[in-house]
Design an enzyme around this catalytic site. Structure first.
Site, PDB file in Angstrom:
ATOM      1  N   TYR A 164       0.850  -1.197   0.000  1.00  0.00           N
ATOM      2  CA  TYR A 164       0.000   0.000   0.000  1.00  0.00           C
ATOM      3  C   TYR A 164       0.894   1.259   0.000  1.00  0.00           C
ATOM      4  O   TYR A 164       0.539   2.288  -0.545  1.00  0.00           O
ATOM      5  CB  TYR A 164      -0.973  -0.021   1.171  1.00  0.00           C
ATOM      6  CG  TYR A 164      -2.162   0.901   1.002  1.00  0.00           C
ATOM      7  CD1 TYR A 164      -3.064   0.714  -0.044  1.00  0.00           C
ATOM      8  CD2 TYR A 164      -2.383   1.958   1.878  1.00  0.00           C
ATOM      9  CE1 TYR A 164      -4.153   1.559  -0.206  1.00  0.00           C
ATOM     10  CE2 TYR A 164      -3.469   2.797   1.726  1.00  0.00           C
ATOM     11  CZ  TYR A 164      -4.347   2.599   0.689  1.00  0.00           C
ATOM     12  OH  TYR A 164      -5.427   3.432   0.528  1.00  0.00           O
ATOM     13  N   LYS A 171      -3.134   8.498   2.823  1.00  0.00           N
ATOM     14  CA  LYS A 171      -4.344   8.344   3.653  1.00  0.00           C
ATOM     15  C   LYS A 171      -4.129   8.914   5.054  1.00  0.00           C
ATOM     16  O   LYS A 171      -5.068   9.451   5.660  1.00  0.00           O
ATOM     17  CB  LYS A 171      -4.762   6.871   3.727  1.00  0.00           C
ATOM     18  CG  LYS A 171      -5.308   6.300   2.406  1.00  0.00           C
ATOM     19  CD  LYS A 171      -6.498   7.061   1.855  1.00  0.00           C
ATOM     20  CE  LYS A 171      -7.206   6.271   0.740  1.00  0.00           C
ATOM     21  NZ  LYS A 171      -8.229   7.092   0.061  1.00  0.00           N
TER      22      LYS A 171
HETATM   23  P1  NAD Z   1     -13.013   3.211  -7.672  1.00  0.00           P
HETATM   24  O1  NAD Z   1     -11.923   2.913  -8.648  1.00  0.00           O
HETATM   25  O2  NAD Z   1     -14.369   2.826  -8.012  1.00  0.00           O
HETATM   26  O3  NAD Z   1     -12.979   4.763  -7.308  1.00  0.00           O
HETATM   27  C1  NAD Z   1     -11.823   5.542  -7.346  1.00  0.00           C
HETATM   28  C2  NAD Z   1     -12.188   6.834  -8.026  1.00  0.00           C
HETATM   29  O4  NAD Z   1     -11.102   7.774  -7.996  1.00  0.00           O
HETATM   30  C3  NAD Z   1     -12.561   6.627  -9.501  1.00  0.00           C
HETATM   31  O5  NAD Z   1     -13.869   7.077  -9.716  1.00  0.00           O
HETATM   32  C4  NAD Z   1     -11.558   7.500 -10.235  1.00  0.00           C
HETATM   33  O6  NAD Z   1     -12.097   8.087 -11.394  1.00  0.00           O
HETATM   34  C5  NAD Z   1     -11.241   8.534  -9.168  1.00  0.00           C
HETATM   35  N1  NAD Z   1     -10.020   9.286  -9.456  1.00  0.00           N
HETATM   36  C6  NAD Z   1      -8.729   8.859  -9.468  1.00  0.00           C
HETATM   37  N2  NAD Z   1      -7.925   9.858  -9.855  1.00  0.00           N
HETATM   38  C7  NAD Z   1      -8.709  10.945 -10.087  1.00  0.00           C
HETATM   39  C8  NAD Z   1      -8.468  12.266 -10.531  1.00  0.00           C
HETATM   40  N3  NAD Z   1      -7.236  12.715 -10.836  1.00  0.00           N
HETATM   41  N4  NAD Z   1      -9.531  13.114 -10.646  1.00  0.00           N
HETATM   42  C9  NAD Z   1     -10.772  12.691 -10.366  1.00  0.00           C
HETATM   43  N5  NAD Z   1     -11.064  11.453  -9.958  1.00  0.00           N
HETATM   44  C10 NAD Z   1     -10.051  10.584  -9.824  1.00  0.00           C
HETATM   45  O7  NAD Z   1     -12.528   2.530  -6.314  1.00  0.00           O
HETATM   46  P2  NAD Z   1     -13.096   2.624  -4.812  1.00  0.00           P
HETATM   47  O8  NAD Z   1     -12.511   1.457  -4.128  1.00  0.00           O
HETATM   48  O9  NAD Z   1     -14.544   2.851  -4.807  1.00  0.00           O
HETATM   49  O10 NAD Z   1     -12.326   3.913  -4.255  1.00  0.00           O
HETATM   50  C11 NAD Z   1     -12.990   5.023  -3.684  1.00  0.00           C
HETATM   51  C12 NAD Z   1     -12.256   5.496  -2.439  1.00  0.00           C
HETATM   52  O11 NAD Z   1     -12.363   4.490  -1.432  1.00  0.00           O
HETATM   53  C13 NAD Z   1     -10.783   5.766  -2.630  1.00  0.00           C
HETATM   54  O12 NAD Z   1     -10.415   6.924  -1.875  1.00  0.00           O
HETATM   55  C14 NAD Z   1     -10.131   4.553  -2.001  1.00  0.00           C
HETATM   56  O13 NAD Z   1      -8.822   4.839  -1.518  1.00  0.00           O
HETATM   57  C15 NAD Z   1     -11.095   4.302  -0.865  1.00  0.00           C
HETATM   58  N6  NAD Z   1     -11.034   2.960  -0.247  1.00  0.00           N
HETATM   59  C16 NAD Z   1     -11.151   1.847  -1.037  1.00  0.00           C
HETATM   60  C17 NAD Z   1     -11.092   0.587  -0.433  1.00  0.00           C
HETATM   61  C18 NAD Z   1     -11.173  -0.670  -1.254  1.00  0.00           C
HETATM   62  O14 NAD Z   1     -10.708  -1.723  -0.786  1.00  0.00           O
HETATM   63  N7  NAD Z   1     -11.763  -0.653  -2.446  1.00  0.00           N
HETATM   64  C19 NAD Z   1     -10.943   0.485   0.958  1.00  0.00           C
HETATM   65  C20 NAD Z   1     -10.851   1.657   1.729  1.00  0.00           C
HETATM   66  C21 NAD Z   1     -10.891   2.894   1.105  1.00  0.00           C
HETATM   67  O1  0WE Z   2      -7.073   2.955  -1.601  1.00  0.00           O
HETATM   68  C1  0WE Z   2      -7.058   1.896  -2.180  1.00  0.00           C
HETATM   69  C2  0WE Z   2      -6.534   1.798  -3.600  1.00  0.00           C
HETATM   70  C3  0WE Z   2      -6.327   3.124  -4.240  1.00  0.00           C
HETATM   71  C4  0WE Z   2      -5.528   3.049  -5.519  1.00  0.00           C
HETATM   72  C5  0WE Z   2      -5.637   2.014  -6.424  1.00  0.00           C
HETATM   73  C6  0WE Z   2      -4.880   2.011  -7.583  1.00  0.00           C
HETATM   74  C7  0WE Z   2      -4.903   0.875  -8.565  1.00  0.00           C
HETATM   75  C8  0WE Z   2      -4.513   1.315  -9.962  1.00  0.00           C
HETATM   76  C9  0WE Z   2      -4.639   4.061  -5.782  1.00  0.00           C
HETATM   77  N1  0WE Z   2      -3.908   4.084  -6.906  1.00  0.00           N
HETATM   78  C10 0WE Z   2      -4.006   3.086  -7.801  1.00  0.00           C
HETATM   79  N2  0WE Z   2      -3.240   3.146  -8.933  1.00  0.00           N
HETATM   80  C11 0WE Z   2      -3.385   2.286  -9.973  1.00  0.00           C
HETATM   81  O2  0WE Z   2      -2.618   2.340 -10.954  1.00  0.00           O
HETATM   82  N3  0WE Z   2      -7.474   0.773  -1.502  1.00  0.00           N
HETATM   83  C12 0WE Z   2      -7.772   0.874  -0.101  1.00  0.00           C
HETATM   84  C13 0WE Z   2      -7.568  -0.572  -2.125  1.00  0.00           C
HETATM   85  C14 0WE Z   2      -6.254  -1.240  -1.925  1.00  0.00           C
HETATM   86  O3  0WE Z   2      -5.215  -1.021  -2.763  1.00  0.00           O
HETATM   87  C15 0WE Z   2      -4.123  -1.715  -2.267  1.00  0.00           C
HETATM   88  C16 0WE Z   2      -4.493  -2.401  -1.101  1.00  0.00           C
HETATM   89  C17 0WE Z   2      -5.869  -2.104  -0.884  1.00  0.00           C
HETATM   90  C18 0WE Z   2      -6.709  -2.568   0.239  1.00  0.00           C
HETATM   91  C19 0WE Z   2      -2.823  -1.788  -2.750  1.00  0.00           C
HETATM   92  C20 0WE Z   2      -1.894  -2.578  -2.077  1.00  0.00           C
HETATM   93  C21 0WE Z   2      -2.262  -3.264  -0.927  1.00  0.00           C
HETATM   94  C22 0WE Z   2      -3.564  -3.180  -0.427  1.00  0.00           C
END
Ligand code: NAD
Ligand code: 0WE
Length: 275
Positions: A164, A171
């Site tokens: 991560y 974060k």
């Molecule tokens: P997702 O890919 O559906 O959403 C991520 C969004 O970020 C996308 O809509 C993308 O267009 C947007 N984004 C990235 N770069 C951008 C930019 N320059 N301008 C505008 N938008 C931009 O994935 P998600 O998992 O729904 O992620 C949403 C949030 O939840 C993120 O902050 C992620 O870190 C957080 N999160 C995700 C998880 C997980 O396991 N999926 C867990 C905890 C927190």
């Molecule tokens: O916040 C996230 C992921 C956000 C994210 C995901 C990507 C994938 C594609 C940010 N940047 C990128 N760039 C890319 O090119 N999470 C909480 C989901 C997540 O991502 C991980 C996790 C978990 C959980 C990455 C490594 C280890 C654990």
């Protein structure tokens, strides 16, 4: 995730807000949007670029939303346009959902000290943390008293999660930003909170190297012995963004099946899961 997870109600009746971060139907922001819509909220959406419009447009239209604005958070002109469009259409808003994060793929693997570049660090912090400060400032300028904001974070801010890496640092900054924004906007009755969700299968969680292991480990080691359901995340967002959440601000609320609360997991479920 079925309709019964979003029972109709009136908790958000008369409230209007902006959802930033829907990429597709699996996005956390989309589950939050559905939950808020079911409670009577009127929603506007941003989408990141043309490639995503095809996915986001039918979702927004499906819940009767006709405000859909392209917004890249690194591009001031698109941020200006997003909030001026909202001002023209609505004048005032009541809430903001920020669910945006990005780090370069090469930053999210292997050694943190070896693989974190200056540009990679800058980009991750810019898109994943500063964008909330920027959006919060713009949203608060047109927000009614009693408004609220929510952003999305992950446990990698508090503890080391393999791969991560710089996203964990981003974060941590995002959670600190949440507290400072909460302090600034508190006197106006505007609440600002973060939801720390456990791993959920979205676009952002796809293709992470250690994905299979991570979901298996989270299931086995969490208090609830299950992975995080996005419906619970949406429910937490509804609480924090509605008047149910009165007096709650500056908080990072975990919705992760209790994974964060465990110091050492029980031996048996881990053995069963991991062999
Ligand atoms: P997702 O890919 O559906 O959403 C991520 C969004 O970020 C996308 O809509 C993308 O267009 C947007 N984004 C990235 N770069 C951008 C930019 N320059 N301008 C505008 N938008 C931009 O994935 P998600 O998992 O729904 O992620 C949403 C949030 O939840 C993120 O902050 C992620 O870190 C957080 N999160 C995700 C998880 C997980 O396991 N999926 C867990 C905890 C927190
Ligand atoms: O916040 C996230 C992921 C956000 C994210 C995901 C990507 C994938 C594609 C940010 N940047 C990128 N760039 C890319 O090119 N999470 C909480 C989901 C997540 O991502 C991980 C996790 C978990 C959980 C990455 C490594 C280890 C654990």
């Amino acid at each position: 995730m079925a309709e019964q997870h979003f029972p109709a109600g009136e908790l958000m009746k008369g409230k209007r807000g902006l959802i930033m971060g829907v990429a597709n139907k699996n996005s956390i922001a989309w589950a939050i949007a559905r939950q808020l819509h079911a409670q009577g909220a009127e929603l506007a959406f941003t989408y990141q670029g043309d490639a995503l419009l095809r996915r986001v447009k039918p979702l927004a239209e499906g819940i009767g939303s006709d405000i859909l604005v392209e917004c890249d958070v690194t591009d001031d002109a698109t941020m200006d346009n997003t909030f001026s469009t909202l001002k023209d259409k609505w004048g005032k808003i009541d809430f903001l959902v920020h669910a945006i994060a990005f780090a370069g793929k090469e930053q999210l693997a292997g050694s943190f000290i070896d693989n974190t570049t200056r540009d990679g660090f800058r980009q991750a912090l810019d898109i994943s943390a500063y964008s909330f400060v920027d959006a919060a400032r713009r949203a608060s300028a047109m927000m009614n008293d009693g408004g609220a904001m929510v952003t999305m974070t992950y446990l990698g801010s508090e503890r080391v999660i393999p791969n991560y890496n710089v996203m964990g640092v981003a974060k941590a900054a995002l959670e600190a930003c949440t507290r400072y924004i909460a302090a600034d906007l508190g006197p106006r009755g505007i609440r600002v909170n973060a939801i720390s969700a456990g791993p959920i299968k979205t676009l952002a969680a796809a293709g992470i190297g250690s994905g299979r292991h991570m979901f298996k480990f989270n299931k086995a080691a969490s208090a609830m012995r299950d992975n995080t359901d996005v419906v619970g995340v949406a429910g937490a967002a509804l609480y924090l963004l509605s008047d149910l959440g009165l007096s709650c601000t500056g908080e990072t609320h975990h919705v992760d099946g209790g994974f964060h609360a465990i110091g050492m997991p029980q031996e048996e479920p881990l053995k069963d899961a991991l062999g």
